[in-house]
Write an enzyme that holds these catalytic residues in place. Structure first.
Site, PDB file in Angstrom:
ATOM      1  N   ALA A 137      16.792 -20.761  13.190  1.00 34.24           N
ATOM      2  CA  ALA A 137      16.807 -21.766  13.933  1.00 34.24           C
ATOM      3  C   ALA A 137      15.839 -22.270  14.790  1.00 34.24           C
ATOM      4  O   ALA A 137      15.318 -23.187  15.085  1.00 34.24           O
ATOM      5  CB  ALA A 137      17.889 -22.423  13.468  1.00 34.24           C
ATOM      6  N   LYS A 138      15.868 -21.293  15.815  1.00 38.49           N
ATOM      7  CA  LYS A 138      14.914 -21.239  17.396  1.00 38.49           C
ATOM      8  C   LYS A 138      15.481 -22.335  18.130  1.00 38.49           C
ATOM      9  O   LYS A 138      14.795 -23.296  18.595  1.00 38.49           O
ATOM     10  CB  LYS A 138      13.866 -20.880  16.750  1.00 38.49           C
ATOM     11  CG  LYS A 138      13.130 -19.488  16.500  1.00 38.49           C
ATOM     12  CD  LYS A 138      11.778 -19.318  16.815  1.00 38.49           C
ATOM     13  CE  LYS A 138      11.699 -17.579  16.262  1.00 38.49           C
ATOM     14  NZ  LYS A 138      11.584 -17.974  14.925  1.00 38.49           N
ATOM     15  N   ARG A 139      16.527 -23.199  17.947  1.00 33.80           N
ATOM     16  CA  ARG A 139      17.177 -24.300  18.292  1.00 33.80           C
ATOM     17  C   ARG A 139      17.429 -23.699  19.625  1.00 33.80           C
ATOM     18  O   ARG A 139      17.006 -22.655  20.444  1.00 33.80           O
ATOM     19  CB  ARG A 139      18.691 -24.625  17.833  1.00 33.80           C
ATOM     20  CG  ARG A 139      18.456 -24.781  16.340  1.00 33.80           C
ATOM     21  CD  ARG A 139      17.255 -26.180  16.043  1.00 33.80           C
ATOM     22  NE  ARG A 139      17.888 -26.392  14.950  1.00 33.80           N
ATOM     23  CZ  ARG A 139      16.995 -26.262  13.434  1.00 33.80           C
ATOM     24  NH1 ARG A 139      16.128 -25.307  13.721  1.00 33.80           N
ATOM     25  NH2 ARG A 139      16.624 -26.561  12.193  1.00 33.80           N
ATOM     26  N   ASP A 189       8.014 -22.319  16.976  1.00 35.37           N
ATOM     27  CA  ASP A 189       8.150 -21.268  15.876  1.00 35.37           C
ATOM     28  C   ASP A 189       6.287 -21.296  15.807  1.00 35.37           C
ATOM     29  O   ASP A 189       6.157 -22.260  16.239  1.00 35.37           O
ATOM     30  CB  ASP A 189       9.106 -21.135  15.049  1.00 35.37           C
ATOM     31  CG  ASP A 189       9.090 -20.083  14.673  1.00 35.37           C
ATOM     32  OD1 ASP A 189       8.542 -19.031  14.651  1.00 35.37           O
ATOM     33  OD2 ASP A 189      10.486 -20.169  13.522  1.00 35.37           O
TER      34      ASP A 189
END
Lengths: 267, 267
Positions: free
Chosen positions: A93-95, B97
């Site tokens: 999710a690369k939150r 991303d």
């Protein structure tokens, strides 16, 4: 899933493979319906076929969000299809946000979706990571040094003390977690920096993208091994889109098996 | 919405206020249902009450994701409640991303949800930002120097050339967009660095959190003005949770009006 259980899976399956479910409506085989049901059917076939060779599955959240609410249903259904003790479930999710917002993300991915791990972005600092670390037997996977060319723009900038931004970032984050709850993303294409990564994260698990398509070599990764391997190597498209025909699941299993066999030789 | 239209709204409403819809099931007034319908009803009342004073609404995506698929429905419904020409709609998603994943996020927020803007995280570099910049009349809002204490951990590290990470980051990103499609997040609490921000982003709009609760001063922000103001100041909890009773919308309107009147005096 704790470290002992994850290490146990690696030993049992003789594999440190993570299969990336970047499941894209535009790319799944033509005989499947072009909707969220098609995605779930595709994921089920891929999971069943590759489970013997994979210790983790990584769900690329963007691909599900692009389908809206229906996509979130597909995400929930897919997660339920993965046997909890047989593979680590990673929400890619690369939150990265602070305070109550980070709490909400932790709740979404660790409670609502019941994932084992989530990828997070460290740009905003420790307070964007710490809410995730409060969860027991869950993993926070912080971006360290990524495999893309854009790594030069921020991660590889040189600091006044002679180190790179990524080294300082990993070191700072590592202080706030442990090797039982904190992993780092390190691109396979960045082998010249592997020693520097292990200098600041000696025993943390590393999630490694970029083997194969992006040019990273599996053999080079041996340098990153810990006593219990400490690596998860991700492969997405090369496995899941190995064939666009009816045999897509068998083709995916074959690709996963090939990788697993190379890994077994390294162990 | 392009820059001329946004600047026009600022002139017309004599305001550069962005209302943050961090709508939390735990915090909405007790008389509303504790589910996604309650969230949508809450948002509708807040939007209607504050629209005369606000030029933008920022939806904190985490709060919706924490409700799963139902939350995405609430997000879609909320966005439809905001009159498209009367306010900029910002998805506060802080995504970051690369390649096809970034494309999917752009599709989710710009096409599926029809937002005007999305916040993104620059840690992974230019290739994590550029897919968003391909959309016409949409805005990419890159984290620059955030208002939280964690800003010290990465953003404020000193580079070998004497600058901070955030300065280099903003400069690099600014080269790949224009002041018609690229904004930066700069915390109101970081006034000592405002000159450095404008040195690398002279005319980009800035999205500014941290006024009020976090200690930032509205008056200090005058230093950041461009010829057409070039600022959006966000306030979330202070407005939306001004009252926890039946009068919550009126109380929110009053808080928004207070801020708008202070802003009018600065213009």
């Amino acid at each position: 899933m704790n470290r002992a259980a994850l290490s146990g899976l690696i030993q049992k399956k003789q594999s440190f493979l993570c299969v990336g479910l970047d499941s894209d409506l535009e790319k799944i085989p033509g005989h499947l319906p072009k909707n969220s049901e098609g995605i779930v059917a595709f994921n089920k076939a891929i999971i069943d076929a590759t489970l013997p060779y994979a210790v983790a599955f990584k769900l690329n959240i963007a691909f599900y969000e692009a389908m809206g609410a229906e996509g979130w249903n597909a995400l929930e259904q897919t997660i339920k299809l993965i046997p909890k003790k047989e593979a680590l479930i990673i929400a890619d999710a690369k939150r990265g946000d602070i305070g109550n917002t980070a709490n909400q993300y932790a709740k979404a991915f660790f409670e609502q979706l019941n994932c084992d791990a989530i990828t997070v972005n460290p740009y905003m600092g420790v307070d964007s990571i710490s809410p995730f670390l409060l969860y027991k037997e869950k993993w926070t996977i912080v971006l360290g040094l990524t495999s893309n060319s854009g790594a030069n723009d921020v991660e590889l900038l040189k600091l006044q003390d002679g180190r790179h931004v990524f080294e300082s970032t990993i070191e700072t984050m590592a202080k706030h977690g442990s090797d039982e709850n904190l992993m780092f993303v390190v691109g396979a294409t960045k082998s010249e920096y592997f020693k520097k990564v292990r200098a600041v994260a000696p025993r943390n698990f590393l999630l490694v993208p970029g083997v194969g398509a992006q040019g990273g070599s599996l053999a080079d990764l041996k340098e990153l091994f810990t006593d219990d391997i400490g690596l998860l190597v991700n492969s997405s498209r090369k496995i899941i889109y190995a064939s666009s025909n009816q045999d897509f699941a068998q083709a995916a299993a074959q690709q996963a098996k090939n990788l697993q066999q190379s890994m077994r030789e390294m162990l």
